[in-house]
Design an enzyme around this catalytic site. Structure first.
Site, PDB file in Angstrom:
ATOM      1  CG  ASP A  88      19.126   3.397  12.261  1.00 61.62           C
ATOM      2  OD1 ASP A  88      18.037   3.812  12.425  1.00 61.62           O
ATOM      3  OD2 ASP A  88      19.508   2.435  12.116  1.00 61.62           O
ATOM      4  NE  ARG A 113      14.196  -3.895  11.070  1.00 59.06           N
ATOM      5  CZ  ARG A 113      14.001  -4.038  12.503  1.00 59.06           C
ATOM      6  NH1 ARG A 113      13.804  -5.097  13.104  1.00 59.06           N
ATOM      7  NH2 ARG A 113      14.063  -2.705  12.983  1.00 59.06           N
ATOM      8  N   GLY A 114      18.052  -3.421  12.257  1.00 59.55           N
ATOM      9  CA  GLY A 114      18.189  -2.661  13.548  1.00 59.55           C
ATOM     10  C   GLY A 114      19.403  -2.226  13.787  1.00 59.55           C
ATOM     11  CB  ALA A 115      21.202   0.802  14.723  1.00 66.27           C
ATOM     12  CD  GLN A 135      11.247  -1.601   9.003  1.00 66.34           C
ATOM     13  OE1 GLN A 135      10.120  -1.046   8.475  1.00 66.34           O
ATOM     14  NE2 GLN A 135      12.361  -1.306   8.361  1.00 66.34           N
ATOM     15  CG  ASN A 194      14.842   6.048  14.257  1.00 64.95           C
ATOM     16  OD1 ASN A 194      15.640   4.934  14.426  1.00 64.95           O
ATOM     17  ND2 ASN A 194      13.565   6.053  14.610  1.00 64.95           N
ATOM     18  CE  LYS A 195      13.532   2.242   8.836  1.00 68.06           C
ATOM     19  NZ  LYS A 195      14.477   1.925   7.612  1.00 68.06           N
ATOM     20  NE  ARG A 213      20.038  -1.421   5.971  1.00 65.13           N
ATOM     21  CZ  ARG A 213      19.126  -1.045   6.728  1.00 65.13           C
ATOM     22  NH1 ARG A 213      18.890  -1.841   7.913  1.00 65.13           N
ATOM     23  NH2 ARG A 213      18.157  -0.264   6.310  1.00 65.13           N
TER      24      ARG A 213
HETATM   25  C1  LIG Z   1      16.894  -0.544  18.164  1.00 61.36           C
HETATM   26  S1  LIG Z   1      16.754  -0.053  16.482  1.00 61.36           S
HETATM   27  C2  LIG Z   1      17.046   1.475  16.160  1.00 61.36           C
HETATM   28  C3  LIG Z   1      16.824   1.821  14.688  1.00 61.36           C
HETATM   29  O1  LIG Z   1      17.841   0.892  13.848  1.00 61.36           O
HETATM   30  C4  LIG Z   1      15.484   1.573  14.135  1.00 61.36           C
HETATM   31  O2  LIG Z   1      14.615   2.657  14.585  1.00 61.36           O
HETATM   32  C5  LIG Z   1      15.517   1.731  12.785  1.00 61.36           C
HETATM   33  O3  LIG Z   1      15.398   2.779  12.180  1.00 61.36           O
HETATM   34  C6  LIG Z   1      15.793   0.361  11.972  1.00 61.36           C
HETATM   35  O4  LIG Z   1      15.828   0.368  10.534  1.00 61.36           O
HETATM   36  P1  LIG Z   1      15.713  -0.862   9.763  1.00 61.36           P
HETATM   37  O5  LIG Z   1      15.976  -0.245   8.468  1.00 61.36           O
HETATM   38  O6  LIG Z   1      14.626  -1.640   9.961  1.00 61.36           O
HETATM   39  O7  LIG Z   1      17.141  -1.588  10.074  1.00 61.36           O
END
Ligand SMILES: CSC[C@@H](O)[C@@H](O)C(=O)COP(=O)(O)O
Length: 357
Positions: free
Chosen positions: A247, A56-58, A206, A257-258, A99
């Site tokens: 994201d 996970r994470g963009a 997270q 973002n999250k 996603r």
């Molecule tokens: C460098 S990661 C940046 C974003 O992807 C992060 O802040 C985030 O929102 C991640 O969401 P996730 O659902 O855990 O993939």
């Protein structure tokens, strides 16, 4: 205060490992108590790992998807790159659908398509080797971008400041070092960041499961807070910056973002705390005019109805589980990318750094 960063000392965590014929993904559903890798032998397994948040994470999902295309290339027969491009399209679409919100996924797949197109142009070119080289380049460039952004973002932070971060934006979410967490790592190393707070990031946690564990690996003290404690923390003057990842960053500077990021930005503005977004340029989507157009992923409401598999909410209760939100540009003090910093972002300042119509 020192400016030197010993990058090698931040290399302990490797979420994505290419073995030469398998993609190994550090299973983020099991952290922090188990360090296990999921082995993906084909692109469907990679798509499933992205969808299920094993990775996970963009930036990390973009990198994983690129390696997924390499795996898809090994599973097909094709006379040349033109035929390969046609045969790989279903796998590319399947990966892209894993996603919806982080643009890095579509961006990485577009780069893989472009690498195939280049191989089409070259007579007798080895398209499988071209795909592998592109996946490796995407990964290597991400690490370099994070290191550059870490120092750039940290330069905005005054010595001894407190910072609050959200979600996980570290090595686990990227090729290494991290985006917002890269700024925090650089800031701590340089003495600019004196206190680190991380929000839990309900419902998937997270922050609680990943971020404070990552920082612990580096010997960086961090204090975990409930998401709901953020405004109270800001009111007490403990933090001078909120530093988060992204994201998708739109042409007008709006940032997805999250979930929970937006309310942090509102609280930060109210308390005179500055708000920094840190992301590689692969997260910038100049084709998306504003945040209203971003597809916000909604996940299983079950994520809200229990903790670690045990139900905590009465049977029959309904829940709504959007997992991203959009922070409007006017609440953002700085967007930091490897290409430079956009302060107080708006359409014209975004265009001057990232181009576009
Ligand atoms: C460098 S990661 C940046 C974003 O992807 C992060 O802040 C985030 O929102 C991640 O969401 P996730 O659902 O855990 O993939």
């Amino acid at each position: 205060m020192t400016d030197a960063i010993d990058y090698a000392s931040y290399d302990r965590i490797r979420p994505i490992r290419w073995t030469g014929d398998t993609l190994e993904l550090l299973d983020q559903r099991r952290l922090p108590f188990a360090t296990e890798y999921v082995a993906c032998a084909d692109s469907d397994a990679v798509a499933e790992a992205i969808h299920a948040l094993a990775v996970r994470g963009a930036p990390a999902i973009g990198i994983a998807a690129a390696w997924g295309v390499v795996l898809a290339g090994r599973a097909i027969q094709a006379r040349d790159a033109t035929e390969a491009a046609a045969r790989l399209e279903p796998a590319l679409r399947h990966l892209n659908a894993a996603r919806p919100t982080a643009v890095n996924l579509a961006w990485a797949l577009a780069r893989m398509r472009a690498a195939l197109a280049l191989a089409q142009a070259g007579e007798g070119a080895d398209w499988r080797a071209a795909l592998e080289a592109e996946a490796r380049a995407i990964e290597t460039e991400d690490l370099a971008a994070n290191r550059a952004m870490g120092v750039l973002g940290a330069s905005l932070i005054e010595e001894g400041s407190g910072v609050l971060t959200h979600c996980n934006t570290g090595s686990l979410a990227t090729a290494g070092f991290g985006t917002a967490l890269g700024v925090i790592r650089a800031g701590v190393a340089q003495g600019r960041v004196g206190r680190v707070y991380a929000g839990e990031t309900r419902p998937w946690n997270q922050g609680a499961r990943l971020t404070v564990w990552e920082l612990q690996q580096d010997g960086i003290d961090a204090t975990l807070i409930a998401d709901a404690a953020a405004s109270h923390l800001m009111k007490g003057g403990e933090v001078q910056w909120v530093v988060v990842g992204a994201d998708r960053i739109c042409a007008n500077g709006d940032v997805a973002n999250k979930i929970g990021t937006y309310q942090l930005a509102i609280a930060a503005r109210h308390h005179g705390v500055r708000f920094m977004v840190v992301a590689p340029s692969s997260t910038v989507d100049m084709a998306m005019a504003s945040g209203d157009l971003i597809e916000i992923e909604e996940r299983d409401p079950g994520e809200l109805l229990g903790v670690a598999g045990s139900r905590t909410v009465a049977e029959g209760v309904q829940a709504w589980n959007p997992v991203f939100d959009v922070t409007p540009a006017e609440l953002i003090d700085a967007i930091v990318t490897e290409k430079g910093i956009v302060e107080r972002p708006h359409a014209a300042s975004m265009r001057s750094l990232f181009g576009g119509a």
